[in-house]
Structures are given as structure tokens and as C-alpha cells.
Write an enzyme that holds these catalytic residues in place. Structure first.
Site, PDB file in Angstrom:
ATOM      1  N   LYS A   1      78.087 -55.295 104.149  1.00  0.00           N
ATOM      2  CA  LYS A   1      78.727 -56.529 103.677  1.00  0.00           C
ATOM      3  C   LYS A   1      79.291 -56.372 102.275  1.00  0.00           C
ATOM      4  CE  LYS A   1      77.792 -61.458 102.991  1.00  0.00           C
ATOM      5  NZ  LYS A   1      76.759 -62.538 103.033  1.00  0.00           N
TER       6      LYS A   1
ATOM      7  N   GLY B   1      73.507 -50.144  98.525  1.00  0.00           N
ATOM      8  CA  GLY B   1      72.413 -51.096  98.718  1.00  0.00           C
ATOM      9  C   GLY B   1      71.821 -51.616  97.418  1.00  0.00           C
TER      10      GLY B   1
ATOM     11  N   GLY C   1      55.358 -61.957  87.710  1.00  0.00           N
ATOM     12  CA  GLY C   1      55.121 -60.736  88.462  1.00  0.00           C
ATOM     13  C   GLY C   1      55.091 -59.533  87.538  1.00  0.00           C
TER      14      GLY C   1
ATOM     15  N   VAL D   1      56.478 -53.344  89.315  1.00  0.00           N
ATOM     16  CA  VAL D   1      57.456 -52.386  88.780  1.00  0.00           C
ATOM     17  C   VAL D   1      58.655 -53.098  88.156  1.00  0.00           C
ATOM     18  CG1 VAL D   1      58.995 -50.480  89.340  1.00  0.00           C
ATOM     19  CG2 VAL D   1      56.764 -50.639  90.453  1.00  0.00           C
TER      20      VAL D   1
ATOM     21  N   HIS E   1      53.856 -22.236  78.834  1.00  0.00           N
ATOM     22  CA  HIS E   1      53.414 -22.828  77.565  1.00  0.00           C
ATOM     23  C   HIS E   1      54.527 -22.652  76.526  1.00  0.00           C
ATOM     24  CE1 HIS E   1      50.838 -23.869  74.158  1.00  0.00           C
ATOM     25  NE2 HIS E   1      51.344 -22.798  73.533  1.00  0.00           N
TER      26      HIS E   1
END
Length: 463
Positions: free
Chosen positions: A31, A36, A177, A180, A435
Site C-alpha cells: 500500500k 515496511g 511503555g 525497545v 587484543h
């Protein structure tokens, strides 16, 4: 073989490209623009914004590295958003280019299932087209959940879809909320000067991760002067004038210029034709078998439509597997080692089991942990908050890992591979790590599982 894919997100467009590579005649119905939620209003734009805020923080800390910058350092919100849009547009153009080169037919419009072989596409101008296919992949994606108590208008009370399109930097925002989305957007806005309050019903940020992981992030948020309220819900919410006023479960009120509802997402199946066709569902999600096929032969469902983690990389893998099965193979997805990534500062990354999962299952396990603070590379780059934690079962197999710290999301790959392949602590710990690197911390944490970490102080025996 004609394959039609409804949805052009990370599940759908990857499925389409794979199908074309395998010789199928492919049509994608989308659409909006391809990419997305992830590419348009999710993963990529948020990472672009966080890259800008990270650059700002680096410049502000330059003096600690012996670099003096004269003059005021300011963020240009419009320029930051324009950069984000440019990145998104480049990546969308890249997908469209691949579609063209692979001969994929992209149809812009809303796709609705009519039967197992036909899809009705409603174009923006109202005209309709019927797409016929031998096999159909449903990759409709998801939409934000907005509980009825929130007077969502897309202007003052908003979701992640709208927050990434703001034209001006908010003075204040209430984020409902602490997952994430809430954490990433909250820290980005705060770094530019917005007053941020995060309200999370659970007892910690990032509720699905271990407490020690969330504690590191909450400690940073305190330094950032982000107000975090955990174990508290929102009882009521209203728009008063041009502001949001939320009444919390403790009776207190929070007022902000914007209210961002970030409590989760749900499958985007409204008017999709799924129910009319008799496709089996449970709790709003499509039921599929191990080959990702629905109860209607030849129709497959992937990504946020089914009961698997709502993550772009999961959808992409499912898209590939669904297409292979649609073309005659019998493949399954191994969900053992799904990476979970949060791009805050510090970054948070995890794979496999968590300690609280193992404890709930009464499963025996062993822990190895190493702090970034003890790594030479971490000290050299000035980012040393956090740790690497590795979980192993009684047979020494690596079954989970969490990383909080610099480049955690990139470092996780080694441990994701270990969990996926069922490697042991001894096998991976025996590998020589370069290292000085941040990845040395993985080796040290692996050695710590058996108390053999040479760069850690001896553990005190329990009385």
C-alpha cells in the site's frame, strides 16, 4: 510458478527477492513504500536519529579526549530529521532497484484475499485489480497497539509512526511503555533537550530481559535525567488544550506536550480477507505449521502476523523459508538463537535464554560475566559501562547471553552463532580473541563460567 506477496516489509520484500532468485514469477502488493515499518518508521530511521544524538554526545565529551572545540555545540532538529529521511529514501530506492533487476512486479495498493489464488488490490485512486497466483505469502506486518483509554489523534497522543515525523523538537514527552521503542526514542529526544518521562507497568525497563541488564540502562537514564517510573500504570489519559495529562495508578498526574504510546504492536489484518477465507487464528495471530503454511494450502504467513518475535530479522528469515517451501522444499526456521537488540547508550543485546527464564523453568545453569570496565579497549575509547554475561547449561553448552555496553549489538553475533550451533563454553572460550578489542570481553566471560578468568579477582566463597 506465480507467487504473490502481500506486504513489502523486511519479510515480504526478502521473500519476493528470494522467490525471484529461485525462478518464480513474483508480484508484491504494498500500500505504501517498500521497506515496511522497519525501513519507513522503525529500525532504520530510529538508528539514524540515534546516530545523530551519539555524534552530539561524542562532541560534548571531546574535551575528555584532549580535543577542545570552541563555540557552542547545538543540534539542528530539522537537519537531523532530513538526514534520517535521506537515508530511508536511499534504502527504499535500493530495494526498488533490486525489484527491477529481479523482474519483480510491484503493485501499489491495498491487498485483500479473495480466495487461495486471488487477491483484490485497491489502488489509491479507488480502482481495483485482481492478482492471480499459485502461492501467496502473507507479510502484512503490524501496527501499534493503542489501548482505548488513550485519546489517540496522531497529533498530541501519538505512536512510533508519528514520532519519527515530528517537525519540531518537543519540549516534553510522556512515553507509555519502557520497551525497545520507548527507551530508544526517549533517550534520543532527551539528548536534544526534551523533558522525558517513561512510565512502565512492569518493575523494570525492557521487561523481557534480566534485571541486571535493565538496571544498567536505568542507571544511564538517571544520568541523562530521564524520569523513569516503573511498576506504575496509566489509569486515565486526556488531552487538555495542547497537552497530554495522564493520571497514573499511584494517583499522580504527568503533563507533557506529547504522549507517545509505545506498549506494543499487533498484526495488521484489518480487512485483509483472512477471516472470511477461514484461515485459522489464535489471539489475533495467524496459525501456521512448521513450514509456515496456514490451514489453507498454498497460503503462507510470516513475520508479525504469526506467533514469533516481532523482529525484522525474524521476518526476513521466515520469508526465505516460506518461499522455499512454496516452491517445493521442506524447510523450517530455527528460533533458538534470535538476537534481541536495543540501540540505546549503552547498547543492549541478548540471545537465547535469560536467567529469569531458566529460574522459572528450574533449569540448572552456570554464569560467566565480565565488566567492560576491565577491558583496555573500552577504557581507551571511553565507553566502559556495562558487562557481558554468558549462560551455560549443565553440559557446558552456551544457551544464552546478554551484553550491555559499547557495540553490544555487533558483539552479540559470536554468541548468537554459539547458541545456534550448540557450541560449548570450552569450545568458544578456547578461541584466541584479538587484543585490544571489545570482543575480548566475550572470551573473559566464557573463562569466568568455570572460574578461569585471569583478568578477574578471585570470587569469594559463600559462607
Amino acid at each position: 510458478m506465480k507467487i504473490a506477496v502481500i506486504g513489502g516489509g523486511p519479510g515480504g520484500y526478502v521473500a519476493a527477492l528470494k522467490a525471484a532468485m529461485l525462478g518464480a514469477d513474483v508480484t508484491v502488493i504494498e500500500k505504501r513504500r517498500v521497506g515496511g515499518t522497519c525501513l519507513n518508521v522503525g529500525c532504520i530511521p530510529t538508528k539514524a536519529l540515534l546516530a545523530s544524538s551519539s555524534m552530539l554526545m561524542n562532541i560534548k565529551e571531546a574535551k575528555d579526549f584532549g580535543i577542545n572545540i570552541d563555540g557552542e555545540v547545538k543540534a539542528d532538529f530539522s537537519a537531523i530529521m532530513n538526514r534520517k529521511d535521506k537515508i530511508v529514501n536511499q534504502l527504499i530506492t535500493g530495494i526498488e532497484f533490486l525489484f527491477e533487476k529481479r523482474g519483480i512486479n510491484l503493485v501499489n495498493g491495498f491487498g485483500k484475499l479473495l480466495d487461495k489464488n486471488n487477491i483484490e488490490v485497491t489502488k489509491e485512486d479507488g480502482t481495483k485489480e485482481i492478482i492471480n497466483a499459485d502461492k501467496i505469502i502473507l507479510a502484512n506486518g503490524s501496527v501499534p497497539i493503542v489501548p482505548p483509554m488513550f485519546p489517540y489523534d496522531g497529533e498530541v497522543v501519538i505512536t512510533s509512526d508519528e514520532v519519527l515525523g515530528l517537525k519540531e523538537l518537543p519540549e516534553s514527552v510522556l512515553i507509555v511503555g519502557g520497551g525497545v521503542i520507548g527507551c530508544e526514542i526517549g533517550q534520543f529526544l532527551r539528548s536534544l533537550g526534551t523533558e522525558v518521562t517513561i512510565v512502565e507497568m512492569n518493575e523494570q525497563l525492557l521487561p523481557f530481559e534480566d534485571k541486571d541488564v535493565a538496571k544498567q540502562l536505568q542507571r544511564q537514564f538517571k544520568k541523562d535525567k530521564i524520569k523513569v517510573l516503573t511498576g506504575i500504570g496509566v489509569q486515565a489519559c486526556e488531552v487538555v488544550g495542547n497537552a497530554v495529562v495522564a493520571t497514573l495508578s499511584n494517583g499522580k498526574q504527568v503533563k507533557a506536550q506529547y504522549g507517545l504510546v509505545a506498549v506494543g504492536r499487533k498484526p495488521n489484518l484489518s480487512n485483509s480477507g483472512v477471516e472470511e477465507l477461514g484461515i485459522e487464528m489464535e489471539r489475533g495471530k495467524i496459525i501456521v505449521n512448521e513450514n509456515l503454511e496456514t490451514n489453507i494450502e498454498g497460503i503462507y504467513a510470516i513475520g508479525d502476523l504469526i506467533n514469533t518475535p516481532f523482529l525484522a530479522h525474524v521476518a526476513s528469515k521466515e520469508g526465505i523459508v516460506a518461499v522455499e517451501n512454496a516452491l517445493g522444499k521442506s524447510k523450517t526456521v530455527n528460533y533458538t538463537a534470535i538476537p534481541r537488540c536495543v540501540y540505546t547508550e549503552p547498547e543492549v543485546a541478548a540471545v537465547g535464554k535469560t536467567e529469569k527464564e531458566l529460574q522459572a523453568q528450574a533449569q540448572e545453569y552456570h554464569v560467566g560475566q565480565f565488566d567492560f570496565r576491565a577491558l583496555g579497549k573500552a577504557q581507551a575509547i571511553g565507553h566502559f559501562q556495562g558487562f557481558i554475561k554468558i549462560l551455560a547449561d549443565k553440559n557446558d553448552k552456551i544457551i544464552g547471553a546478554s551484553i550491555v555496553g559499547p557495540h553490544a549489538t555487533d558483539l552479540l553475533t559470536e554468541l548468537s552463532l554459539a547458541v545456534h550451533l550448540g557450541l560449548t563454553v570450552e569450545q568458544v572460550g578456547d578461541v584466541i580473541h584479538a587484543h585490544p578489542t571489545l570482543s575480548e570481553g566475550i572470551m573473559e566471560a566464557l573463562h569466568d563460567v568455570h572460574g578461569e578468568c585471569v583478568h578477574a579477582a578471585p570470587k569469594l566463597a559463600k559462607a
